[in-house]
Design an enzyme around this catalytic site. Sequence first.
Site, PDB file in Angstrom:
ATOM      1  N   HIS A 247      53.239  22.738 -30.896  1.00 37.07           N
ATOM      2  CA  HIS A 247      52.684  21.389 -30.996  1.00 37.07           C
ATOM      3  C   HIS A 247      52.258  20.879 -29.626  1.00 37.07           C
ATOM      4  CE1 HIS A 247      56.870  20.690 -29.806  1.00 37.07           C
ATOM      5  NE2 HIS A 247      56.529  19.470 -29.402  1.00 37.07           N
ATOM      6  N   PHE A 248      51.286  20.003 -29.643  1.00 38.56           N
ATOM      7  CA  PHE A 248      50.864  19.227 -28.481  1.00 38.56           C
ATOM      8  C   PHE A 248      51.186  17.765 -28.770  1.00 38.56           C
ATOM      9  CE2 PHE A 248      48.307  23.002 -28.641  1.00 38.56           C
ATOM     10  CZ  PHE A 248      48.093  23.383 -27.329  1.00 38.56           C
TER      11      PHE A 248
END
Length: 453
Positions: A247-248
């Site tokens: 994830h970012f």
Amino acid sequence: MSESLMLRIKRVPTVVSNFQKEEAEEGARRSGGCGRNCLQKCCIQGAKLPLFAFKKLNKIVSEKEVLGNENNEPPVAFLDSLLLGEWEDRMQRGLFRYDVTACETKVIPGEYGFIAQLNEGRHLKKRPTEFRVDEVLQPFDVNKFNFTKVGQEEVLFQFESSEDGDVQFFPSAPIDVDNSPSVVAINVSPIEYGHVLLIPRILECLPQRIDRESFLLALYMAIEAGNPWFRLGYNSLGAFATINHLHFQAYYLAVQFPIEKAPTKKITTLDSGVKIYELVNYPVRGLLFEGGNTVQDLSNTVSDACISLQDNNIPYNVLISDCGKRIFLLPQCYAEKQALGEVSPELLDTQVNPAVWEISGHMVLKRKKDYEEASEENAWRLLAEVSLSEARFEEVKALIFEAISCRDKGSENDAQDLLEDANANNSLEEVDAINKGSHCAMVSGNQECLVRQ
């Protein structure tokens, strides 16, 4: 703030979200779902979510070009109406663990203008880390928390490239289980307004490690937002990522980050047009990537650098800034120093975990005392402990240049040429950083971070 960058939130009608939620819950009941309306097999069959299909670009256009094309309006304003409008909808529905908009924030007086936020609830209500902090690459563990376990109401929309080359928006699109979608979801423990997560190919359950495809997706999200106050960040394992599911993070904050003001010196320009700089007179040593003949050139260069770090067990953070035009890569060793007992009790007592936002200059503080006494000197002192030593940073640069030069030109000699260029630049412009004395424990000849718990 210029008028062109002011937010103009026109919320996507929330009836879509409510209908979608009820429809998904009904589908879960029909199929014997778990009752949590999650993204796993038990509940996802027949579920629908909004879908934003972005247009792939060869070049990152300038703000002037964006303003010149305002007549070609997309079907929905990505940042103002969709992302932030839907984020506010989830806030009104009480899906966050606390009200981040009530947190005190101030710009600390000083040359760099570090930003301090008092967020006393985050460390008490945030999910705890469930994995080792000494290994950057770890396998995905289905038994630990991951984003397929969140409720569908936490997901704002699917984010995919357009098949016909034009921006498209579908208020209610089926989730293609066979072609795992990328999604944007709320961060239920937010740091700032509009704090969201970009989760590439969520159903593939990828561990927290950069790959070319996922990094390019993050870069396109920054481009699509088209606002320099909306930034994306990435934390590797060992650099204060708390969930081992790729994830970012991203959020909106209308003030320039200190790292964005930091002076730089140019190291080299690759054949692909990507320019590489080194930060100077900033407490954390790092690299800045800009330019490129295409968006993919810039993305591939940075992702290859990240891959070289994670393959060598070096924790790092990434900041995607200025609508995707500037990308900061920041190897760090704070967790390593913690494990070796090399961080002062005074800094440990602050309970600040310096991840990408803190390193960029947005200091999320957990005690009122630290917030009231916040100063540029204190911020600098904490971040200096994050930085690699000068000698260690040179080793890490060598690894990075080797990785990107092999892909840029395909010759081992090119890596040496890049290093010679960098050394030549260093001899012309010596920099005496304030954090010169910071160090990171290492063993001679070994390229890996060496903490084992």
